[in-house]
Write an enzyme that holds these catalytic residues in place. Sequence first.
Site, mmCIF file in Angstrom:
data_model
loop_
_atom_site.group_PDB
_atom_site.id
_atom_site.type_symbol
_atom_site.label_atom_id
_atom_site.label_comp_id
_atom_site.label_asym_id
_atom_site.label_seq_id
_atom_site.Cartn_x
_atom_site.Cartn_y
_atom_site.Cartn_z
ATOM 1 N N THR A 1 0.845 -1.195 0.000
ATOM 2 C CA THR A 1 0.000 0.000 0.000
ATOM 3 C C THR A 1 0.880 1.244 0.000
ATOM 4 O O THR A 1 2.082 1.168 0.243
ATOM 5 C CB THR A 1 -0.904 0.059 1.248
ATOM 6 O OG1 THR A 1 -0.086 0.309 2.410
ATOM 7 C CG2 THR A 1 -1.681 -1.223 1.456
ATOM 8 N N ILE B 1 2.510 -1.258 5.274
ATOM 9 C CA ILE B 1 1.960 0.062 5.590
ATOM 10 C C ILE B 1 3.122 1.031 5.702
ATOM 11 O O ILE B 1 4.183 0.684 6.239
ATOM 12 C CB ILE B 1 1.111 0.042 6.880
ATOM 13 C CG1 ILE B 1 0.422 1.387 7.096
ATOM 14 C CG2 ILE B 1 1.948 -0.364 8.102
ATOM 15 C CD1 ILE B 1 -0.654 1.347 8.186
ATOM 16 N N VAL C 1 6.354 -2.712 7.816
ATOM 17 C CA VAL C 1 6.352 -1.247 7.866
ATOM 18 C C VAL C 1 7.302 -0.763 6.784
ATOM 19 O O VAL C 1 8.457 -1.176 6.723
ATOM 20 C CB VAL C 1 6.791 -0.726 9.244
ATOM 21 C CG1 VAL C 1 6.841 0.811 9.235
ATOM 22 C CG2 VAL C 1 5.837 -1.211 10.331
ATOM 23 N N LYS C 2 6.801 0.116 5.922
ATOM 24 C CA LYS C 2 7.620 0.624 4.817
ATOM 25 C C LYS C 2 8.431 1.833 5.281
ATOM 26 O O LYS C 2 7.863 2.817 5.775
ATOM 27 C CB LYS C 2 6.736 1.023 3.631
ATOM 28 C CG LYS C 2 6.112 -0.151 2.919
ATOM 29 C CD LYS C 2 5.139 0.284 1.847
ATOM 30 C CE LYS C 2 5.817 0.698 0.568
ATOM 31 N NZ LYS C 2 4.822 0.948 -0.520
ATOM 32 N N ILE C 3 9.742 1.742 5.098
ATOM 33 C CA ILE C 3 10.663 2.826 5.440
ATOM 34 C C ILE C 3 11.458 3.170 4.183
ATOM 35 O O ILE C 3 12.007 2.267 3.543
ATOM 36 C CB ILE C 3 11.617 2.411 6.573
ATOM 37 C CG1 ILE C 3 10.825 2.132 7.864
ATOM 38 C CG2 ILE C 3 12.671 3.484 6.831
ATOM 39 C CD1 ILE C 3 11.681 1.615 9.018
#
Length: 377
Positions: A44, A108, A139-141
């Site tokens: 996403t 996310i 978790v997108k970083i």
Amino acid sequence: MTDRLKALSEAGVSIWLDDLSRDRLNTGNLAELIKDSHVVGVTTNPTIFATALSQGTAYDEQIAELAAVDTTPADAITKITTDDVRNACDVLTATAAATGGVDGRVSIEVDPGLAHDTEATVAQAKELWALVDRPNAFVKIPATEAGLPAITAAIAEGINVNVTLIFALERYRAVIDAYLTGLEQAAAAGRDLAQIHSVASFFVSRVDTEVDKRLDKIGSDLATALRGKAAIANARLAYALFQDVFGSERFATLEAKGARKQRPLWASTGTKDPAYPDTLYVTELVVADTVNTMPEKTMQAFADHGEVRGDTVTGTAGDAQAVLDGLAELGVEYDDVVAVLEREGVEKFAASWTELVDTVTAALAAATAASNSGSNA
């Protein structure tokens, strides 16, 4: 129709959907794609959520509830997106179990406005991880300079990370180092490395968009011959780097403690240039231990007429480097290309976040107005 997707999956490419909405969850569409189209993960971003919120009525009830208690747009975004990601994680629980946690993942993203702030990125990564509260979340970083130590910190804490916005090979090497350093710190803290997962999202089509623009300005026959070749060459060199580092003694030491490889993920795989085949960035990047996250349009196109010709990546590093060398000879500077793409990528992500904030702000205001109108009637 899905035989081609089945063949792609059997070739070692994990098929992830680059989209999520409450409608997909409520109607069972996501479950259908998992069952019928070999989808084993979801990514996403703020644009995806802004689009989902602006279409249909699936979010109306929750928006009204949030507006009734004067929820801020930022808090509403957190609530809405973590709810969707958590529910998608639940839909993919069986996939995660069947693949030992390798797939069944839902990503996310941290606020792109934090891309240059390490501490704030780490803080929000911890917050999102806790709120989604599912072991198969990512978790997108972003892979900015400030993002690198945030990746290490998150991995060290046992947070699963999808590293996003990678364009440069040098930066990709730094991303892998950040991941391995995080694993080493996690091991020192006594964490179970087998439970820590990560992917590295290498953006593909945007490389051709930027390079082709420069080649068109040059206009020579050689420049024309190199159009549409840079993105695939860049990704293939990234895979060679993946094989090199994850075949190293450093990783072998971690692997003996249960560590997982950080798989390359091919992102931005929908073609931007209509002159190119719509399945180009899928067909030419078929290789084991990778993920290809696709918009549904690209997935449907591949199901209809995509080709799986076996491994199209392993052993191609020499030819791929020749493409980059040819670009350099023409004056297309690789370092400048990837620097521009990273800067524009961060700006586009930030603009998408602003769009999401504006969308939620308007929805909350409309819900409040409707409630007031109803109470005054």
